[in-house]
Motif scaffolding. Structure first.
Motif, PDB file in Angstrom:
ATOM      1  N   ILE A 110     -11.220  -2.582   1.242  1.00 11.57           N
ATOM      2  CA  ILE A 110     -11.260  -2.603  -0.226  1.00 11.57           C
ATOM      3  C   ILE A 110     -12.125  -1.448  -0.747  1.00 11.57           C
ATOM      4  O   ILE A 110     -11.853  -0.877  -1.797  1.00 11.57           O
ATOM      5  CB  ILE A 110     -11.761  -3.977  -0.745  1.00 11.57           C
ATOM      6  CG1 ILE A 110     -10.729  -5.069  -0.419  1.00 11.57           C
ATOM      7  CG2 ILE A 110     -12.019  -3.935  -2.251  1.00 11.57           C
ATOM      8  CD1 ILE A 110     -11.184  -6.487  -0.756  1.00 11.57           C
ATOM      9  N   THR A 111     -13.159  -1.090   0.028  1.00  9.06           N
ATOM     10  CA  THR A 111     -14.005   0.048  -0.369  1.00  9.06           C
ATOM     11  C   THR A 111     -13.183   1.323  -0.516  1.00  9.06           C
ATOM     12  O   THR A 111     -13.356   2.078  -1.473  1.00  9.06           O
ATOM     13  CB  THR A 111     -15.109   0.270   0.687  1.00  9.06           C
ATOM     14  OG1 THR A 111     -15.812  -0.947   0.867  1.00  9.06           O
ATOM     15  CG2 THR A 111     -16.080   1.348   0.240  1.00  9.06           C
ATOM     16  N   ALA A 112     -12.293   1.572   0.439  1.00 11.28           N
ATOM     17  CA  ALA A 112     -11.460   2.783   0.365  1.00 11.28           C
ATOM     18  C   ALA A 112     -10.571   2.739  -0.882  1.00 11.28           C
ATOM     19  O   ALA A 112     -10.379   3.749  -1.568  1.00 11.28           O
ATOM     20  CB  ALA A 112     -10.609   2.922   1.626  1.00 11.28           C
ATOM     21  N   LEU A 113     -10.047   1.551  -1.177  1.00  9.36           N
ATOM     22  CA  LEU A 113      -9.215   1.397  -2.383  1.00  9.36           C
ATOM     23  C   LEU A 113     -10.035   1.692  -3.640  1.00  9.36           C
ATOM     24  O   LEU A 113      -9.576   2.392  -4.554  1.00  9.36           O
ATOM     25  CB  LEU A 113      -8.643  -0.021  -2.425  1.00  9.36           C
ATOM     26  CG  LEU A 113      -7.635  -0.332  -3.532  1.00  9.36           C
ATOM     27  CD1 LEU A 113      -6.325   0.424  -3.293  1.00  9.36           C
ATOM     28  CD2 LEU A 113      -7.353  -1.834  -3.616  1.00  9.36           C
ATOM     29  N   LEU A 114     -11.264   1.163  -3.688  1.00  9.21           N
ATOM     30  CA  LEU A 114     -12.120   1.382  -4.856  1.00  9.21           C
ATOM     31  C   LEU A 114     -12.501   2.857  -4.992  1.00  9.21           C
ATOM     32  O   LEU A 114     -12.566   3.382  -6.110  1.00  9.21           O
ATOM     33  CB  LEU A 114     -13.393   0.521  -4.761  1.00  9.21           C
ATOM     34  CG  LEU A 114     -13.189  -0.994  -4.851  1.00  9.21           C
ATOM     35  CD1 LEU A 114     -14.516  -1.719  -4.620  1.00  9.21           C
ATOM     36  CD2 LEU A 114     -12.599  -1.421  -6.187  1.00  9.21           C
ATOM     37  N   ILE A 115     -12.739   3.525  -3.880  1.00  2.00           N
ATOM     38  CA  ILE A 115     -13.081   4.955  -3.940  1.00  2.00           C
ATOM     39  C   ILE A 115     -11.922   5.741  -4.549  1.00  2.00           C
ATOM     40  O   ILE A 115     -12.113   6.596  -5.419  1.00  2.00           O
ATOM     41  CB  ILE A 115     -13.459   5.483  -2.536  1.00  2.00           C
ATOM     42  CG1 ILE A 115     -14.817   4.915  -2.112  1.00  2.00           C
ATOM     43  CG2 ILE A 115     -13.488   7.021  -2.504  1.00  2.00           C
ATOM     44  CD1 ILE A 115     -15.196   5.202  -0.664  1.00  2.00           C
ATOM     45  N   GLY A 116     -10.689   5.425  -4.132  1.00  2.15           N
ATOM     46  CA  GLY A 116      -9.526   6.090  -4.727  1.00  2.15           C
ATOM     47  C   GLY A 116      -9.417   5.801  -6.216  1.00  2.15           C
ATOM     48  O   GLY A 116      -9.116   6.684  -7.027  1.00  2.15           O
ATOM     49  N   MET A 117      -9.694   4.558  -6.602  1.00  2.66           N
ATOM     50  CA  MET A 117      -9.651   4.202  -8.032  1.00  2.66           C
ATOM     51  C   MET A 117     -10.727   4.945  -8.813  1.00  2.66           C
ATOM     52  O   MET A 117     -10.485   5.402  -9.933  1.00  2.66           O
ATOM     53  CB  MET A 117      -9.859   2.692  -8.208  1.00  2.66           C
ATOM     54  CG  MET A 117      -8.658   1.859  -7.841  1.00  2.66           C
ATOM     55  SD  MET A 117      -9.040   0.119  -8.172  1.00  2.66           S
ATOM     56  CE  MET A 117      -7.602  -0.653  -7.435  1.00  2.66           C
ATOM     57  N   ASN A 118     -11.918   5.040  -8.250  1.00  3.57           N
ATOM     58  CA  ASN A 118     -12.998   5.780  -8.927  1.00  3.57           C
ATOM     59  C   ASN A 118     -12.562   7.209  -9.229  1.00  3.57           C
ATOM     60  O   ASN A 118     -12.881   7.754 -10.285  1.00  3.57           O
ATOM     61  CB  ASN A 118     -14.264   5.811  -8.057  1.00  3.57           C
ATOM     62  CG  ASN A 118     -14.955   4.468  -7.974  1.00  3.57           C
ATOM     63  OD1 ASN A 118     -14.741   3.596  -8.814  1.00  3.57           O
ATOM     64  ND2 ASN A 118     -15.761   4.280  -6.945  1.00  3.57           N
ATOM     65  N   ILE A 119     -11.850   7.817  -8.284  1.00  2.28           N
ATOM     66  CA  ILE A 119     -11.375   9.196  -8.476  1.00  2.28           C
ATOM     67  C   ILE A 119     -10.277   9.222  -9.550  1.00  2.28           C
ATOM     68  O   ILE A 119     -10.339  10.003 -10.501  1.00  2.28           O
ATOM     69  CB  ILE A 119     -10.847   9.766  -7.135  1.00  2.28           C
ATOM     70  CG1 ILE A 119     -11.982   9.867  -6.113  1.00  2.28           C
ATOM     71  CG2 ILE A 119     -10.181  11.127  -7.353  1.00  2.28           C
ATOM     72  CD1 ILE A 119     -11.516  10.134  -4.685  1.00  2.28           C
ATOM     73  N   ARG A 120      -9.288   8.324  -9.418  1.00  2.41           N
ATOM     74  CA  ARG A 120      -8.171   8.363 -10.368  1.00  2.41           C
ATOM     75  C   ARG A 120      -8.633   8.057 -11.795  1.00  2.41           C
ATOM     76  O   ARG A 120      -8.139   8.643 -12.750  1.00  2.41           O
ATOM     77  CB  ARG A 120      -7.077   7.364  -9.953  1.00  2.41           C
ATOM     78  CG  ARG A 120      -6.199   7.857  -8.818  1.00  2.41           C
ATOM     79  CD  ARG A 120      -5.020   6.957  -8.570  1.00  2.41           C
ATOM     80  NE  ARG A 120      -5.400   5.630  -8.107  1.00  2.41           N
ATOM     81  CZ  ARG A 120      -5.749   5.350  -6.860  1.00  2.41           C
ATOM     82  NH1 ARG A 120      -5.774   6.288  -5.938  1.00  2.41           N
ATOM     83  NH2 ARG A 120      -6.084   4.121  -6.511  1.00  2.41           N
ATOM     84  N   TYR A 121      -9.564   7.120 -11.932  1.00  5.34           N
ATOM     85  CA  TYR A 121     -10.021   6.739 -13.272  1.00  5.34           C
ATOM     86  C   TYR A 121     -11.293   7.480 -13.693  1.00  5.34           C
ATOM     87  O   TYR A 121     -11.833   7.220 -14.760  1.00  5.34           O
ATOM     88  CB  TYR A 121     -10.256   5.223 -13.341  1.00  5.34           C
ATOM     89  CG  TYR A 121      -8.981   4.406 -13.404  1.00  5.34           C
ATOM     90  CD1 TYR A 121      -8.320   4.208 -14.623  1.00  5.34           C
ATOM     91  CD2 TYR A 121      -8.426   3.832 -12.274  1.00  5.34           C
ATOM     92  CE1 TYR A 121      -7.160   3.458 -14.691  1.00  5.34           C
ATOM     93  CE2 TYR A 121      -7.259   3.077 -12.333  1.00  5.34           C
ATOM     94  CZ  TYR A 121      -6.637   2.901 -13.548  1.00  5.34           C
ATOM     95  OH  TYR A 121      -5.486   2.157 -13.619  1.00  5.34           O
TER      96      TYR A 121
END
Lengths: 238, 238
Positions: free
Chosen positions: A203-214
């Motif tokens: 889930i951390t990897a998913l959140l890191i990608g979201m932090n970048i996209r948003y």
């Protein structure tokens, strides 16, 4: 050092890094004795000074990793994933039965030169299970804190606003779930057996990608909906 | 059938199952034309009748999977994971370029006789990537809806209260993110490339374990915190 200080204390190895230092600040502010561990003693004492500046009445000590391990019942591993195995091996002889090692590492692909929003596969299944595979069975290993934003931990006047999924064997899991209550805005969620760490870590990897996209530099967190309130139901003993 | 009805319609293959029927009810209630697909026509027409009872003015039709696929631009795959590959193969010739296939399957270990809180490994990485590997490149594949509780979908007078992480290539991903806005309480979150489906799918297994431990039959959901509100920032074009 008294037995009760050992029981209350929390050692944070890699407590000089962003997320580890954030936890050190929060636990020191909450009144728990904090021991910051590092491979290099001078970095540990520098982190000790930084915590003391932010929390002048905090009980905090900087030591090398093995000495820090000897000072606290709960030992949180907050080192980059690629240093996890070496760190565990370096403290193995300092641990005694009854201590709890908390794994908060995530096998991000950045540990081998890839993207931080990707994962690498771990033979044992997860960073937490890798840690457990390197320790004797008398040392409890619990997975927690992976998805808590370092930025939010360090804003000491704000609640953290994040759920912490805690996985591991029952008695140790409950100790670490209780630990979350010391930080305003953190809520422990029963994450079952340690094997579930492979999901929680990813889930951390998913959140890191979201932090970048948003473009959210403070860090996106996760909350679970529909959980009973603490007084309604205790998790079952599964 | 007019072009605009094709563009508006949503086909739900496996729409006779709990979660698929829940989505059918929600989209029918929102006024979207819904086509329920099943391997067996009589089951599809029975589901059509069930939706019409709950939503008397709904535009809903039950058909076999291939015929349902021909009727809607968006085709949602809501079949158990173990039927995914066979279903995709059975509709491949019915698809035309420009259609979007939405994968909501999860490779739970229960598909091979294991526990529903565990996963099996998929060669392509995830159910969604398995689906993409079976279709020509002109058919967009998007991953979504895995973590939405069937129980909450079917309580039509209540908002669903769940975030939907949507992953896939950009234009199709945005179409499916827009689709979420038709269901009260669902919020689309930009989940980036399709490969992230492997993380999102595994969250389902984690939630199933939590539902058991906390005895929440309605289903625990997930919300992300710290996301900008829609007017603040659009996700970047990553």
């Amino acid at each position: 050092m008294s037995d009760s200080e050992f029981d209350d204390a929390i050692a944070i190895l890699g407590g000089t890094g962003d997320q580890g230092l954030g936890l050190a600040l929060r636990f020191a502010k909450a009144g728990r004795p904090v021991v910051i561990g590092s491979r290099k003693l001078d970095r540990a004492t520098a982190a000790e000074a930084e915590v003391k500046r932010a929390v002048p009445d905090g009980n905090v000590t900087g030591l090398d990793n093995a000495d820090a391990t000897r000072r606290a019942k709960i030992v949180i591993l907050s080192v980059p994933f690629e240093h996890t195995a070496a760190t565990v091996k370096s403290i193995r002889d300092a641990l005694v039965p009854g201590q709890i090692v908390v794994s908060m590492g995530v096998p991000l692909a950045s540990s081998v030169g890839g993207a931080a929003a990707h994962m690498v596969g771990i033979w044992q299944g997860s960073c937490a299970e890798l840690v457990a595979s390197l320790l004797p069975a008398e040392i409890g290993v619990v997975s927690a804190f992976q998805n808590v934003s370092a930025h939010r931990l360090r804003e000491l006047d704000q609640p953290v606003e994040c759920d912490v999924v805690v996985s591991g064997a029952k008695p140790e899991r409950e100790v670490v779930m209780g630990l979350c209550e010391w930080v305003p805005g953190l809520r422990a969620v029963d994450g079952g057996p340690l094997g579930n760490a492979r999901i929680v870590e990813s889930i951390t990897a998913l959140l890191i990608g979201m932090n970048i996209r948003y473009r959210v530099s403070e860090g996106i967190g996760v909350r679970f909906t529909g959980l009973p309130t603490p007084t309604e139901t205790k998790p079952t003993s599964r």
